[in-house]
Design an enzyme around this catalytic site. Sequence first.
Site, mmCIF file in Angstrom:
data_model
loop_
_atom_site.group_PDB
_atom_site.id
_atom_site.type_symbol
_atom_site.label_atom_id
_atom_site.label_comp_id
_atom_site.label_asym_id
_atom_site.label_seq_id
_atom_site.Cartn_x
_atom_site.Cartn_y
_atom_site.Cartn_z
ATOM 1 N N GLY A 159 -25.200 -19.265 -0.241
ATOM 2 C CA GLY A 159 -25.998 -18.329 -1.066
ATOM 3 C C GLY A 159 -25.245 -17.698 -2.100
ATOM 4 O O GLY A 159 -23.958 -18.056 -2.405
ATOM 5 N N ARG A 160 -25.558 -16.593 -2.708
ATOM 6 C CA ARG A 160 -24.593 -15.626 -3.459
ATOM 7 C C ARG A 160 -23.337 -15.376 -2.816
ATOM 8 O O ARG A 160 -22.350 -15.400 -3.486
ATOM 9 C CB ARG A 160 -25.467 -14.569 -4.243
ATOM 10 C CG ARG A 160 -26.679 -15.211 -4.903
ATOM 11 C CD ARG A 160 -27.660 -13.793 -5.306
ATOM 12 N NE ARG A 160 -26.780 -12.761 -5.798
ATOM 13 C CZ ARG A 160 -27.535 -12.127 -7.131
ATOM 14 N NH1 ARG A 160 -28.927 -12.463 -7.370
ATOM 15 N NH2 ARG A 160 -27.024 -11.306 -7.613
ATOM 16 N N ILE A 161 -23.544 -14.814 -1.711
ATOM 17 C CA ILE A 161 -22.169 -14.362 -1.127
ATOM 18 C C ILE A 161 -21.404 -15.472 -0.451
ATOM 19 O O ILE A 161 -20.225 -15.473 -0.918
ATOM 20 C CB ILE A 161 -22.629 -13.290 0.159
ATOM 21 C CG1 ILE A 161 -23.572 -12.348 -0.438
ATOM 22 C CG2 ILE A 161 -21.451 -12.999 0.959
ATOM 23 C CD1 ILE A 161 -24.214 -11.281 0.882
ATOM 24 N N THR A 240 -20.400 -11.026 8.402
ATOM 25 C CA THR A 240 -20.887 -9.629 7.492
ATOM 26 C C THR A 240 -22.450 -10.080 7.328
ATOM 27 O O THR A 240 -22.746 -9.368 6.197
ATOM 28 C CB THR A 240 -20.036 -10.097 6.254
ATOM 29 O OG1 THR A 240 -20.163 -10.876 5.591
ATOM 30 C CG2 THR A 240 -18.545 -9.486 6.506
ATOM 31 N N SER A 241 -23.000 -11.070 7.915
ATOM 32 C CA SER A 241 -24.546 -11.360 7.559
ATOM 33 C C SER A 241 -25.452 -10.494 8.383
ATOM 34 O O SER A 241 -25.747 -9.296 8.058
ATOM 35 C CB SER A 241 -25.019 -12.644 7.866
ATOM 36 O OG SER A 241 -24.802 -13.112 9.193
ATOM 37 N N GLU A 271 -27.441 -3.278 16.921
ATOM 38 C CA GLU A 271 -27.237 -2.146 15.900
ATOM 39 C C GLU A 271 -27.791 -0.889 15.884
ATOM 40 O O GLU A 271 -29.126 -1.152 15.795
ATOM 41 C CB GLU A 271 -26.962 -2.652 14.423
ATOM 42 C CG GLU A 271 -25.870 -2.192 13.556
ATOM 43 C CD GLU A 271 -25.825 -3.172 12.446
ATOM 44 O OE1 GLU A 271 -25.880 -4.283 12.447
ATOM 45 O OE2 GLU A 271 -26.222 -2.611 11.053
ATOM 46 N N HIS A 289 -21.147 -2.046 9.497
ATOM 47 C CA HIS A 289 -21.954 -2.398 8.468
ATOM 48 C C HIS A 289 -21.704 -1.823 7.191
ATOM 49 O O HIS A 289 -22.446 -1.087 6.379
ATOM 50 C CB HIS A 289 -23.363 -2.128 9.053
ATOM 51 C CG HIS A 289 -24.595 -3.296 8.265
ATOM 52 N ND1 HIS A 289 -25.429 -3.540 8.910
ATOM 53 C CD2 HIS A 289 -24.366 -3.805 7.149
ATOM 54 C CE1 HIS A 289 -26.271 -4.317 8.107
ATOM 55 N NE2 HIS A 289 -25.714 -4.551 6.996
ATOM 56 N N ILE A 290 -20.462 -1.949 6.786
ATOM 57 C CA ILE A 290 -19.977 -1.438 5.589
ATOM 58 C C ILE A 290 -19.697 -2.433 4.367
ATOM 59 O O ILE A 290 -18.920 -2.180 3.424
ATOM 60 C CB ILE A 290 -18.713 -0.435 5.865
ATOM 61 C CG1 ILE A 290 -17.684 -1.231 6.249
ATOM 62 C CG2 ILE A 290 -19.316 0.939 6.394
ATOM 63 C CD1 ILE A 290 -16.350 -0.291 6.515
HETATM 64 C C1 GLV Z 1 -26.846 -5.239 3.863
HETATM 65 O O1 GLV Z 1 -26.440 -5.642 5.048
HETATM 66 C C2 GLV Z 1 -27.787 -5.680 2.950
HETATM 67 O O2 GLV Z 1 -28.507 -6.559 3.434
HETATM 68 O O3 GLV Z 1 -27.651 -5.240 1.778
HETATM 69 C C1 GLV Z 2 -26.549 -11.321 -2.100
HETATM 70 O O1 GLV Z 2 -26.763 -10.191 -2.595
HETATM 71 C C2 GLV Z 2 -27.139 -12.175 -1.949
HETATM 72 O O2 GLV Z 2 -28.309 -12.463 -1.984
HETATM 73 O O3 GLV Z 2 -26.490 -13.356 -1.336
#
Ligand code: GLV
Ligand code: GLV
Length: 324
Positions: A159-161, A240-241, A271, A289-290
Site C-alpha cells: 500500500g502507500r507505506i 511498523t504495522s 501494546e 509506536h512512534i
Molecule cells: C499508527 O500506527 C497509525 O495507524 O496511524
Molecule cells: C498510509 O498512511 C497508508 O495508508 O498506507
Amino acid sequence: MIKNILFTRVIPNITISMLKEKGYEVDVNEKDQVLTQPELINLLKQKPYDGVVTLLTDKIDKKVFDATPSTKIFANYASGFDNIDIVLAKERGVTVTNAPTDLTSISVAEHAVAFMFALAKRLVEADKFVREGKYDGWAPMKFLGNSLSGKTIGIVGTGRIGEKVASLCKGLGLKIIYTNNSKNENIERETGATYCNSLDELLREADFVSLHVPLLPSTTHLINETNLNLMKPTSFLINTSRGAVIDEVALEKALRGKVIAGAGLDVFEFEPKVTPGLTSLSNVILTPHIASANLDAREAMGRVVAENLIDFFEGRVPKDIVSK
Ligand code: GLV
Ligand code: GLV
C-alpha cells in the site's frame, strides 16, 4: 443543524480549528492519557455526539456503538483502523474513516529503513558498548555488521507505506521483492521490484522482511513459528504495522534461538505490554509506536480527519471510508 464532535484526546490543533470554522461544536477530552472503555463511554454519554474523533488506543465495539446511538461517523486519527469493529459499524450504518497521508507514509517508511540501518550496523548495541566504557581501541573484527546495498528487502504489503519503503530501498541499492493482494505495477515500474507468489517464497529469499499490511483476521499472526523457520538465520524482521501481525511469543523464541538474526519492532501484540524476554535480547530494537511521530505528519493526519468529517456532514463521500 449544528454538529457536535467529541475528540477522545488532544491532537494537533488544526483539526479543531477546521471544524470550528464550519461552526461545529467541539468537545475535547483533556485527560492526556489512554482512556479505559468505561471512561470513553462516560464521555460519549455527555451529549448526543454526531461524530467522534478516535485514536488507535480507543476500542470501538458494540458497547461503544450502543452508548452513542447518535454518532454517525467515527473518524480515526490513524492510518490503521483495527481498533474499530468495522463489520458492526457497517451493519449499523455508521461510517468509519481513517487518516492515511503521504507524510505519515513517508515517516513510517523512514522508520522501517532506520531499523534496517540500525540492525545491520548494530548501532544500538555499539552505542551501549561505548557508554559502558568497554571501548579499548580499534579492532579489525569488532562489531562486524552488514551493508544494505546489494541485500534483498522483502516487502509484505505494498500500500502507500510499502511503496515508500520500496522507493527508499531502491535508492539504497537493495533488490526488492514483495507480496501483496495483487501485483503492484507501480512499484515494479518505479523500483524494479519482483512479485513473489507466496509469503513463504519471500521469507526464504529476503535479508530484510518489512511488514506493511493492515491488521485483519487474515493478517493476524501472519508471521508465526512455522514461517519464521523459513527465514534465513542472517535475516532481519521489521514491524511498523500492527503488533498482532506477528505471533510475538514465537518471535521472542526465534530471536532467542537465533533462528533469525534480529528484529526491529515499533508495535507490539499486547501494546503497551511487551512480551517478556524481548527486552533482554540484544538482537532486537524496540521503539514505542512512534513510526509516524513527527509534527508535520501528525498535522497532516489531523487535516485529513477534519476533511473526512466535513465531507461527511456536508453530504459528500469522505475520501477515507474504511467501513465499506
Ligand atoms: C499508527 O500506527 C497509525 O495507524 O496511524
Ligand atoms: C498510509 O498512511 C497508508 O495508508 O498506507
